[in-house]
Design an enzyme around this catalytic site. Structure first.
Site, PDB file in Angstrom:
ATOM      1  N   ARG A 175      14.889   9.912   1.678  1.00 11.39           N
ATOM      2  CA  ARG A 175      14.762   8.933   0.608  1.00 11.39           C
ATOM      3  C   ARG A 175      15.439   7.642   1.048  1.00 11.39           C
ATOM      4  NH1 ARG A 175      12.113   7.126  -3.765  1.00 11.39           N
ATOM      5  NH2 ARG A 175      13.205   7.218  -5.753  1.00 11.39           N
TER       6      ARG A 175
ATOM      7  N   THR B 123       2.829   6.604  -4.941  1.00 17.21           N
ATOM      8  CA  THR B 123       3.361   7.543  -3.967  1.00 17.21           C
ATOM      9  C   THR B 123       2.153   8.260  -3.339  1.00 17.21           C
ATOM     10  OG1 THR B 123       5.258   7.780  -5.406  1.00 17.21           O
ATOM     11  CG2 THR B 123       4.972   9.514  -3.786  1.00 17.21           C
TER      12      THR B 123
ATOM     13  N   THR C 125       6.696   7.566  -0.222  1.00 15.02           N
ATOM     14  CA  THR C 125       6.421   6.451  -1.127  1.00 15.02           C
ATOM     15  C   THR C 125       6.983   5.132  -0.626  1.00 15.02           C
ATOM     16  OG1 THR C 125       6.593   5.754  -3.443  1.00 15.02           O
ATOM     17  CG2 THR C 125       8.529   6.788  -2.482  1.00 15.02           C
TER      18      THR C 125
ATOM     19  N   ASN D 276       7.305   3.124  -3.322  1.00 11.42           N
ATOM     20  CA  ASN D 276       7.550   2.956  -4.746  1.00 11.42           C
ATOM     21  C   ASN D 276       6.315   2.347  -5.388  1.00 11.42           C
ATOM     22  OD1 ASN D 276       8.968   3.284  -7.145  1.00 11.42           O
ATOM     23  ND2 ASN D 276       9.673   1.177  -7.105  1.00 11.42           N
TER      24      ASN D 276
ATOM     25  N   ASP E 212      13.940   1.946  -8.495  1.00  9.42           N
ATOM     26  CA  ASP E 212      14.122   3.329  -8.930  1.00  9.42           C
ATOM     27  C   ASP E 212      15.546   3.618  -9.369  1.00  9.42           C
ATOM     28  OD1 ASP E 212      11.564   4.119  -8.800  1.00  9.42           O
ATOM     29  OD2 ASP E 212      11.765   5.476  -7.122  1.00  9.42           O
TER      30      ASP E 212
ATOM     31  N   SER F 253      14.384  10.324  -8.047  1.00 13.43           N
ATOM     32  CA  SER F 253      12.951  10.421  -7.806  1.00 13.43           C
ATOM     33  C   SER F 253      12.379  11.554  -8.635  1.00 13.43           C
ATOM     34  CB  SER F 253      12.704  10.693  -6.315  1.00 13.43           C
ATOM     35  OG  SER F 253      11.356  11.007  -6.074  1.00 13.43           O
TER      36      SER F 253
ATOM     37  N   GLY G 222       2.031   9.852  -8.613  1.00 13.48           N
ATOM     38  CA  GLY G 222       1.757   9.653 -10.029  1.00 13.48           C
ATOM     39  C   GLY G 222       2.931   9.212 -10.859  1.00 13.48           C
ATOM     40  N   GLY G 223       4.018   8.723 -10.232  1.00 18.83           N
ATOM     41  CA  GLY G 223       5.142   8.249 -11.024  1.00 18.83           C
ATOM     42  C   GLY G 223       5.676   9.345 -11.932  1.00 18.83           C
TER      43      GLY G 223
END
Length: 579
Positions: free
Chosen positions: A102, A387, A405, A407, A429, A458, A479-480
């Site tokens: 990340r 993503t 991702t 973002n 985020d 996340s 898909g957030g």
């Protein structure tokens, strides 16, 4: 417990008649079949890159790294070397590994960095441009995976991506449209590369990326250059010139974390998923724990009753997610308590089978985390819809699930000068300000406040399911906020409702994230009668969202061992393929 199931029988017949609408093309669709190996990704060329590596003797890790670098070329909206992600690996012997690569906040990040003098959040500052950029982790993550568990070597697995960047690929119509975005036009390098300096690409044009090809060649030759060499210094200089705060030292300090996957069980199956700083695995297991004692199969996947119960489980898991989740290196995350089945049982007792809960009035069961119920409610958040996820299984039975991702779509919209790749806007985020919604209307608690060197929360949920120590499912989606519920919907489609993997991926989706207090349903995919029943129970229905991720999943046939690929037909240019 028993009273929760009372009253359903009289309504089941009504619910069964209220079928979800389906995409017409679904009627004849079946999973992709392969005897030995399978890759499922959002772009056919990336899928083929992974499959070709396995045909040449590479394993699932080689294929995953090849697919990941290829996606950085052919899917610049989310595939990346300027972002970050998570990788779940299951070796053929059952051993699991989880890599956290990340993005991180730069060392100069501070909690008020997106505020004006009055303490208000400055619009778009955490989403567009240089100040939105976090320290990228994708290169470190993929290089680490290849070095530890791959067989082919970095130069071989990166060769397809380098070739695609040099020779180019035909642009789908959707890409040509998306490349015309106004934010890309704000940054000269992005305008030059993605918009032909304002002349714009047309569908079918061959899109070549020579700068990116040179960068990929440098990484393949010396991956350390990205974090400790000239490449790192070039990247930091480009970011600093634009007013960003990522430095060469931030890049040098970046490290991949190997973490313990979240483990839960559901109806006799073992579920392995992403640990913090992803909330995905914890929330997924909590949802499944709450639902485990309900007989969903008898209600039917397309019944308002099953949807109601699932929404109520989602609501409770997302409330916990909002209050507790963050970077485990900076905050204490009560993972064991959240995924405990006794805790889920207590939550389950609070569900009224006839009536939707009111999110702001929801309180945790007595004796559990009571101190949090005494403070002002905070709301939840999540990363952008753009993503991407891909899944891989090789002939030996090794498997990889990767969610990665930038973002937002195209990240910060900034392309590093002369390097040819987009940089993330992952700083959004974090909680730009606790209690203030981010770009998706979701808010965040103090565990996810902006802080030096922290990793933002996340919802990425790369997941695997086994039965009797044998691999069954490899799952994931973009898909957030809907990532977690999409993975849950696909998993339940197979386990609860007996769907094959393609049917489960194609099935209509719905979502609840606690706040805002609404049940989102996929546009034009549900029966009006079903939605009417849900509204009668008190659910606020939002059916305006037409984007519901891109679940790229694989199932192993328990009887034959055949690899079955489920490509999400919501994406027109992806593919599940193998041999």
């Amino acid at each position: 417990m028993s009273y929760l199931l009372q009253g359903f029988s009289s309504r089941v017949l009504i619910g069964i008649l209220c079928l979800w609408a389906t995409i017409p093309a679904e009627a004849g669709m079946r999973p992709s079949h392969a005897q030995k190996a399978m890759v499922a990704s959002v772009h056919s060329l990336a899928t083929e890159a992974g499959v070709d590596i396995m045909r040449q003797g590479g394993n699932a890790i080689d294929a995953a790294v090849a697919t990941g670098f290829a996606l950085a070329v052919v899917h610049p909206q989310a595939g990346n070397i300027g972002g970050g992600g998570f990788m779940l690996i299951r070796m053929a012997d059952g051993k699991l590994h989880f890599l956290d690569y990340r993005e991180k906040a730069p060392a100069a990040a501070r909690a008020d960095m997106y505020w004006d003098k009055q303490g208000n959040v400055i619009p778009e500052m955490s989403t567009v441009g240089y100040r939105a950029i976090g320290v990228p982790g994708s290169v470190a993550g993929m290089v680490t995976a290849e070095k530890k568990w791959g067989k082919a070597g970095l130069q071989k697995v990166m060769a397809p991506a380098i070739r695609l960047a040099k020779e180019g690929f035909p642009l789908p119509w959707e890409y040509a449209q998306e490349f015309q975005g106004r934010h890309l036009a704000q940054f000269p390098e992005s305008r030059r590369i993605f918009q032909c300096d304002g002349n714009f690409y047309q569908a079918g044009d061959i899109f070549k990326q020579p700068d990116l090809a040179r960068t990929l060649e440098r990484i393949a030759s010396n991956p350390d250059d990205f974090y400790h060499g000239d490449l790192a210094r070039q990247m930091a200089a480009a970011i600093g010139k634009g007013g960003g705060i990522v430095t060469a030292q931030d890049l040098a300090d970046y490290e991949v974390k190997e973490r313990e996957p979240i483990h839960g069980t559901y109806r006799g199956y073992d579920v392995y998923s992403a640990p913090p700083p992803s909330s995905g695995g914890v929330a997924l297991v909590e949802i499944l724990n709450i639902l485990e004692r309900f007989d969903l199969a008898s209600l039917g996947a397309d019944s308002a009753e099953a949807m109601h119960l699932t929404v109520e489980a989602d609501r409770r898991a997302f409330m916990d997610r909002a209050d507790f989740m963050g970077d485990p290196d900076f905050a204490k995350i009560p993972v064991a308590q959240l995924i405990d089945k006794n805790y889920a049982s207590a939550w389950r007792e609070s569900i009224n089978p006839d009536r939707a809960s009111i999110s702001k009035e929801l309180r945790r069961p007595a004796g559990t985390f009571n101190d949090l119920d005494k403070v002002a409610r905070r709301a939840s958040f999540d990363e952008a819809a753009d993503t991407t996820h891909y899944s891989v299984v090789d002939p030996e039975g090794n498997a990889v699930a990767v969610t990665t991702t930038l973002n937002g779509s195209f990240g910060s919209f900034v392309t590093a000068d002369g390097l040819g790749f987009l940089l993330n806007n992952e700083m959004d985020d974090f909680a730009a300000k606790v209690g203030v919604p981010n770009m998706y209307g979701l808010m965040q608690g103090p565990a996810n406040a902006v802080g030096a060197s922290k990793r933002p929360l996340s919802a990425m949920t790369p997941t695997m399911v086994t039965k009797d120590d044998k691999l069954l499912l490899v799952l994931g989606s973009p898909g957030g906020p809907t990532i977690i519920t999409t993975v849950a919907n696909v998993l339940m489609g197979v386990i609860d409702y007996g769907l094959d993997i393609q049917q489960a991926v194609n099935a209509p989706r719905f979502h609840h994230q606690w706040l805002p207090d609404k049940t989102s349903v996929e546009h034009n995919r549900f029966s009006p009668d079903t939605l009417k029943l849900l509204r009668a129970q008190g659910h606020t229905i939002d059916d305006r969202n037409s984007y519901w991720g891109d679940a790229e999943c694989i199932m192993i046939d328990p009887k034959t061992g055949e690899r079955l690929g489920g490509h999400d037909e919501r994406s027109g240019y992806g593919k599940a393929a193998g041999f």
